[in-house]
Design an enzyme around this catalytic site. Structure first.
Site, PDB file in Angstrom:
ATOM      1  N   LEU A 208      15.137 104.448  14.149  1.00 28.01           N
ATOM      2  CA  LEU A 208      15.819 103.672  13.123  1.00 28.01           C
ATOM      3  C   LEU A 208      17.308 103.619  13.427  1.00 28.01           C
ATOM      4  O   LEU A 208      17.945 104.661  13.639  1.00 28.01           O
ATOM      5  CB  LEU A 208      15.620 104.320  11.745  1.00 28.01           C
ATOM      6  N   GLU A 260      20.836 110.089  17.791  1.00 24.60           N
ATOM      7  CA  GLU A 260      21.443 109.519  18.986  1.00 24.60           C
ATOM      8  C   GLU A 260      22.870 109.059  18.699  1.00 24.60           C
ATOM      9  O   GLU A 260      23.115 108.340  17.723  1.00 24.60           O
ATOM     10  CB  GLU A 260      20.565 108.329  19.432  1.00 24.60           C
ATOM     11  N   LYS A 309      20.130 104.926  30.414  1.00 24.89           N
ATOM     12  CA  LYS A 309      20.090 103.465  30.573  1.00 24.89           C
ATOM     13  C   LYS A 309      20.693 103.156  31.935  1.00 24.89           C
ATOM     14  O   LYS A 309      21.892 103.361  32.139  1.00 24.89           O
ATOM     15  CB  LYS A 309      20.926 102.779  29.488  1.00 24.89           C
TER      16      LYS A 309
HETATM   17  C1  NPQ Z   1      20.972 101.452  21.895  1.00 23.77           C
HETATM   18  N1  NPQ Z   1      19.494  99.481  22.230  1.00 23.77           N
HETATM   19  O1  NPQ Z   1      20.120 102.258  22.163  1.00 23.77           O
HETATM   20  C2  NPQ Z   1      20.807  99.969  22.212  1.00 23.77           C
HETATM   21  C3  NPQ Z   1      21.852  99.158  21.619  1.00 23.77           C
HETATM   22  C4  NPQ Z   1      21.770  97.690  21.631  1.00 23.77           C
HETATM   23  C5  NPQ Z   1      17.165  99.021  21.874  1.00 23.77           C
HETATM   24  O2  NPQ Z   1      18.518 100.090  20.312  1.00 23.77           O
HETATM   25  C6  NPQ Z   1      21.868  92.743  22.444  1.00 23.77           C
HETATM   26  C7  NPQ Z   1      21.972  93.352  23.670  1.00 23.77           C
HETATM   27  C8  NPQ Z   1      21.757  93.517  21.330  1.00 23.77           C
HETATM   28  C9  NPQ Z   1      21.968  94.730  23.797  1.00 23.77           C
HETATM   29  C10 NPQ Z   1      21.633  95.702  20.290  1.00 23.77           C
HETATM   30  C11 NPQ Z   1      18.460  99.586  21.390  1.00 23.77           C
HETATM   31  C12 NPQ Z   1      21.738  94.916  21.420  1.00 23.77           C
HETATM   32  C13 NPQ Z   1      21.862  95.527  22.670  1.00 23.77           C
HETATM   33  C14 NPQ Z   1      21.648  97.084  20.417  1.00 23.77           C
HETATM   34  C15 NPQ Z   1      21.853  96.914  22.741  1.00 23.77           C
HETATM   35  O3  NPQ Z   1      22.014 101.855  21.433  1.00 23.77           O
HETATM   36 MG    MG Z   2      21.624 103.999  21.533  1.00 17.64          MG
END
Ligand code: NPQ
Ligand code: MG
Length: 415
Positions: A208, A260, A309
């Site tokens: 979340l 996180e 990542k």
């Molecule tokens: C994270 N990702 O872990 C990232 C942040 C994130 C899957 O939560 C467009 C491109 C929108 C990249 C929104 C997840 C985004 C993006 C969130 C990355 O922090």
């Molecule tokens: Mg993150």
């Protein structure tokens, strides 16, 4: 006789020395394989790249994705298409359209790649993916831009070698457990409905997104509705301060796998102080820029779990080094996500198949984000995705879909 002997021995020494010089030059050009290193299964001297297409596409998201740094309704992606003497290679840049997650963004990555990175790479006759980091070392930062090139180079090189990225990196499994990242919802009811849908889909872990004011009560609602069996974690994307420590402590009774990146990227010491006040383990995402930072963060107690990542850390080879250092230090890792198309998603699955990836990652199915992907979509089977087995990234790019989504295109050539 002494004269002849002397002359013969001089000739012998000259040829021996020139042979040694030649050998040294060859060894410097291609260091001996190290079986503990990715790339040990050497793929030759590296591809010869004759032209590079930089393609910008805009892909609509199935639903707006809200995080503590903003709302995204579409993905502005930079694709790298290498045209080599022996085949093609595709890469994807994970930078976002705006610098909200980190300081990098798509437009800047495209500029840097075209103006600074490709000229350095194309000035050489051949560069292998394993050498790419060294060639670009004099340019500071811009890890997402570098990672996109490395991905394309790996795809081209491994396609030629007939080897999958999973085998090259040292994958230990053929499928990976998948989690899903759930954006901040407008209402509590909408959040519960979205989570119910993902659990029906079979996702094995729910993450979340939280921000101050939309955190404890929301997470508690999900825990109460779906019970203690649901594997649950939260991601703050750096939205809190150390002064929120007591407030965040209220998460401790909700049985989370981790929290996180609660604090800003540069606050490693802050995270270490926060960790001492929480029982919920801290996992770092934005802060982990390299294997060195990962090792230091774990050692100082800033985190006990790492989100890897590849884009954020400069590529799959650095991602593998982070995996290795975390495994050695006993810190579990999982593979993060940046809303990748099928290109980056394929590569992330190869990485997530390494033995240290013991927690489900954000490697969701393609339909979590897109109605139509630029490769064949990745589909969930019992909450898992299959690791591609074909050469390179193991996916074919649907050029007609790319063309239909293209907003800009340029061609870079050597010289
Ligand atoms: C994270 N990702 O872990 C990232 C942040 C994130 C899957 O939560 C467009 C491109 C929108 C990249 C929104 C997840 C985004 C993006 C969130 C990355 O922090
Ligand atoms: Mg993150």
């Amino acid at each position: 006789m002494p004269c002849m002997g002397k002359s013969r021995s001089v000739t012998t020494w000259v040829s021996a020395i020139s042979a040694l010089v030649r050998l040294a030059a060859e060894m410097a050009a291609s260091p001996p394989p190290d079986p503990t290193d990715p790339g040990a299964a050497t793929t030759g001297p590296g591809p010869r790249v004759e032209a590079v297409e930089l393609i910008r596409i805009a892909i609509p998201l199935v639903a707006p994705f809200r995080t503590s740094f903003g709302v995204q309704t579409q993905r502005d992606v930079l694709l790298i298409h290498l045209l080599g003497d022996s085949g093609e290679g595709w890469g994807e840049c994970v930078a976002m359209g705006e610098p909200g997650y980190s300081s990098e963004y798509t437009e800047a990555a495209e500029q840097l790649i075209g103006q600074h990175l490709l000229p350095r790479l194309l000035a050489r006759r051949r560069v292998s993916a394993a050498e790419l980091g060294g060639v670009l070392e004099s340019i500071r930062g811009h890890r997402m831009a570098k990672a996109a090139l490395e991905m394309a180079w790996l795809d081209l090189e491994l396609r030629v070698a007939g080897m999958s990225l999973a085998d090259y990196l040292g994958a230990a499994r053929t499928e990976v457990d998948c989690g899903v990242s759930v954006g901040i919802a407008d209402t509590r009811e909408q959040l519960l409905e979205t989570v119910a849908g993902y659990l029906d889909d079979g996702y094995r872990r729910i993450k979340l997104k939280i921000e101050p004011g939309l955190d404890i009560e929301r997470v508690r609602a999900v825990r109460e509705r779906f019970g203690p069996g649901v594997v649950l974690q939260v991601d703050a994307n750096a939205a809190y301060t150390l002064a929120d420590a007591e407030h965040l402590g209220r998460l401790d009774e909700l049985g989370l796998v981790l929290i996180e990146q609660p604090l800003p990227e540069e606050q490693l010491l802050g995270h270490a102080k926060l960790a001492r006040r929480l029982t919920t383990p801290i996992c770092l995402d934005e802060s982990i820029l390299s294997a060195t930072v990962a090792a230091e963060a774990i050692e100082m107690g800033a985190c006990s779990i790492v989100n890897i990542k590849p884009g954020r850390v400069g590529g799959y080879l650095e991602a593998k080094r982070i995996h290795d250092v975390c495994l050695a230090l006993g810190a579990p890792v999982w593979c993060g996500g940046m809303l990748e198309t099928g290109i980056g998603r394929a590569a992330n699955l190869a990485l997530a198949a390494l033995p240290g990836f013991t927690l489900p990652g954000d490697t969701s199915a393609s339909d979590r984000y897109f109605h139509e992907d630029i490769t064949a979509p990745f589909v969930l089977h019992s909450g898992r995705l299959r690791v591609p087995t074909g050469p390179g990234l193991g996916v074919d790019v649907r050029r007609e879909v790319v063309d239909a989504l293209t907003t800009r295109r340029s061609l870079v050539r050597p010289g």
